[in-house]
Design a protein around this motif. Sequence first.
Motif, mmCIF file in Angstrom:
data_model
loop_
_atom_site.group_PDB
_atom_site.id
_atom_site.type_symbol
_atom_site.label_atom_id
_atom_site.label_comp_id
_atom_site.label_asym_id
_atom_site.label_seq_id
_atom_site.Cartn_x
_atom_site.Cartn_y
_atom_site.Cartn_z
ATOM 1 N N GLN A 13 0.835 -1.198 0.000
ATOM 2 C CA GLN A 13 0.000 0.000 0.000
ATOM 3 C C GLN A 13 0.872 1.250 0.000
ATOM 4 O O GLN A 13 2.024 1.230 0.455
ATOM 5 N N PRO A 87 2.138 5.330 -5.454
ATOM 6 C CA PRO A 87 1.663 4.578 -6.629
ATOM 7 C C PRO A 87 2.550 4.784 -7.857
ATOM 8 O O PRO A 87 2.712 3.856 -8.658
ATOM 9 N N SER A 110 -0.283 0.229 -4.290
ATOM 10 C CA SER A 110 -1.698 0.567 -4.423
ATOM 11 C C SER A 110 -2.024 1.839 -3.643
ATOM 12 O O SER A 110 -1.427 2.116 -2.603
#
Length: 111
Positions: A13, A87, A110
Motif C-alpha cells: 500500500q 503509486p 496501491s
Amino acid sequence: QVQPVESGGGLVQAGGSLRLHCEATESIFRRNDMAWYRQTPGKQREWVASITSGGSRSYADSVKGRFTIAKTSNGYTVFLQMNSLKPEDTGVYYCYCRQVWGQGTQVTVSS
C-alpha cells in the motif's frame, strides 16, 4: 557474463516499504558500479539509483530521501530500501551491472 538476479518485489500500500535485492554469483559489485532502473508499461526505462565501486551513491530526484541503495562488503548483493512508497513507484525494477541487466522484479504500490 554474470547476470544479476533481483528479488523482493511485491504488492504494498502507499506509504509502505519494500526492500529489493540484487544478487550475483560473483562479487561483481565490489569492483564495479551498479544501478537500479525501473520501467512501467508504455514508458522508457528510467534510472532510479546508483552505487559506485567505492560506495558513492546517487538518486533520481523522484526517489531522493525515500530510497536508499547499499551493498554488502563482499560484493555479492546490492539492496534498494524503498520507504514511503507511492503509486507512481510502481514498475518492474531492474539491476544493471557491467552492461548486463537482471530479469527484473515487479513492484506494485496501491493507492
